[in-house]
Design a protein around this motif. Structure first.
Motif, PDB file in Angstrom:
ATOM      1  N   ARG A  33     -96.438  16.764  29.393  1.00 49.09           N
ATOM      2  CA  ARG A  33     -96.254  15.224  28.157  1.00 49.09           C
ATOM      3  C   ARG A  33     -95.105  14.468  29.522  1.00 49.09           C
ATOM      4  O   ARG A  33     -94.170  14.224  29.672  1.00 49.09           O
ATOM      5  CB  ARG A  33     -95.409  15.804  27.247  1.00 49.09           C
ATOM      6  N   TYR A  34     -95.837  12.858  28.689  1.00 48.83           N
ATOM      7  CA  TYR A  34     -95.482  12.042  29.327  1.00 48.83           C
ATOM      8  C   TYR A  34     -94.164  11.611  28.091  1.00 48.83           C
ATOM      9  O   TYR A  34     -92.993  11.007  28.545  1.00 48.83           O
ATOM     10  CB  TYR A  34     -96.419  10.409  29.809  1.00 48.83           C
ATOM     11  N   ASP A  35     -95.082  11.718  27.458  1.00 48.19           N
ATOM     12  CA  ASP A  35     -93.831  11.841  25.883  1.00 48.19           C
ATOM     13  C   ASP A  35     -92.888  12.573  25.828  1.00 48.19           C
ATOM     14  O   ASP A  35     -91.263  12.157  25.396  1.00 48.19           O
ATOM     15  CB  ASP A  35     -94.337  11.275  24.595  1.00 48.19           C
ATOM     16  N   MET A  39     -90.405   9.260  28.864  1.00 50.84           N
ATOM     17  CA  MET A  39     -90.320   8.100  27.593  1.00 50.84           C
ATOM     18  C   MET A  39     -88.627   8.548  27.214  1.00 50.84           C
ATOM     19  O   MET A  39     -87.999   7.546  27.260  1.00 50.84           O
ATOM     20  CB  MET A  39     -90.949   8.093  26.753  1.00 50.84           C
ATOM     21  N   TYR A  64    -100.791   5.635  26.070  1.00 46.44           N
ATOM     22  CA  TYR A  64     -99.806   5.509  26.660  1.00 46.44           C
ATOM     23  C   TYR A  64     -99.194   4.254  26.741  1.00 46.44           C
ATOM     24  O   TYR A  64     -99.705   3.390  27.724  1.00 46.44           O
ATOM     25  CB  TYR A  64     -99.626   6.012  28.317  1.00 46.44           C
TER      26      TYR A  64
END
Length: 306
Positions: A33-35, A39, A64
């Motif tokens: 997960r990018y978030d 992030m 995104y």
């Protein structure tokens, strides 16, 4: 490593159409997960740097934000340096190397250089551990204003908005075994071409711009990284991934002609790093350290030789 692989999507010799791209897309699944992973680390740096949202991807309802970190005040008398990672989302040490540099080393350059960092250019691909974006497009062959990859065009727009000229750009990448086992066969199938077997080099190397050679700059990076991890030797043909080795750990590409990220700034000093994370002689942590060492060496050399 080499591995022959007939790709399971498409008809050999025929380029993909919409149905094949959809079939490929349906095989991709979110694996991280990018978030969650990226992030929050960018947000944590917002106390020291401007957190810039320079665009947004919207792929089938999944959005995104495209995020950059930049010095709060760009001093007109200082040179500007760009650090990019995750142009290919699956190349993990590029993403984490850019972040780790900003967290641990960037403050050493305060008052010496204007810094701009984009740790994860391709967040959808980061989550799928893939080279391509949602449309089966490789951003790193499409860095042109009218190109098909929003990951690339958004970054070009951000660079165009920067008023200070760039002295240096380092683009952090990896060369992995999956380049031969998955992504090479997928590219050949997508384009209706024959898959050429690829020999994956064991070690770190850099890519210079054949239209703007900076051999001393490249060697400064190699020397710094060599204290962290091993440098890729040439193969029996004196090449690395099909390109002649022009110096210890150095090959060349025509960056602008190929639509590569390293061409977007027009900086005097540009390089693309390549780490080999699948080597039994290294570790994920060492690969990240190598990327950080490369960034530091690149900025140090550029500042000493403006």
């Amino acid at each position: 490593m080499t591995k022959s692989n007939i790709y399971p999507i498409g008809t050999p010799g025929e380029p993909w159409g919409a149905a094949e791209i959809e079939a490929w897309r349906n095989q991709q699944s979110r694996q991280r997960r990018y978030d969650v992973d990226i992030m929050p680390r960018i947000d944590a740096l917002a106390g020291r740097y401007d957190r810039v949202v320079y665009g947004e991807l919207d792929y089938a309802g999944e959005t995104y934000p495209l995020l950059a970190l930049r010095d709060r005040s760009f001093a007109p008398h200082l040179p500007t340096a760009l650090v990019t990672g995750g142009v290919h989302g699956y190349e993990t040490s590029g993403v984490l190397g850019a972040l780790t540099f900003m967290e641990t080393a960037a403050s050493d350059y305060a008052g010496k250089v204007n810094l701009l960092a984009i740790p994860c250019v391709s967040p959808w691909a980061y989550e799928r551990i893939n080279r391509w974006n949602y449309d089966a497009v490789d951003p790193n062959r499409n860095f042109r204003p009218d190109g098909p990859a929003r990951e690339a065009t958004a970054l070009i727009e951000l660079i165009a908005s920067v008023q200070s000229p760039f002295l240096m750009h380092i683009d952090l990448h990896e060369t992995t075994d999956t380049d031969a086992s998955e992504f090479g066969p997928a590219r050949a199938a997508r384009d209706g071409k024959v898959n050429d077997l690829e020999l994956i080099p064991d070690g770190f190397y850099v890519v210079d711009d054949s239209a703007n050679r900076q051999p001393a700059f490249q060697q400064a990076i190699i020397a710094a990284v060599e204290s962290v991890t091993h440098i890729a030797p040439p193969d029996d043909n004196g090449e690395i991934i099909g390109s002649p080795v022009v110096a210890h750990g150095v090959i060349e590409y025509p960056l602008q002609e190929l639509g590569l990220c390293g061409a977007i700034t027009g900086a005097r000093y540009t390089t693309t790093t390549e780490v080999y994370p699948d080597s039994p002689r290294t570790s994920p942590e060492e690969c990240i350290e190598a990327q950080v060492a490369a960034v530091r060496a690149a900025i140090d050399f550029a500042l000493a030789n403006p």
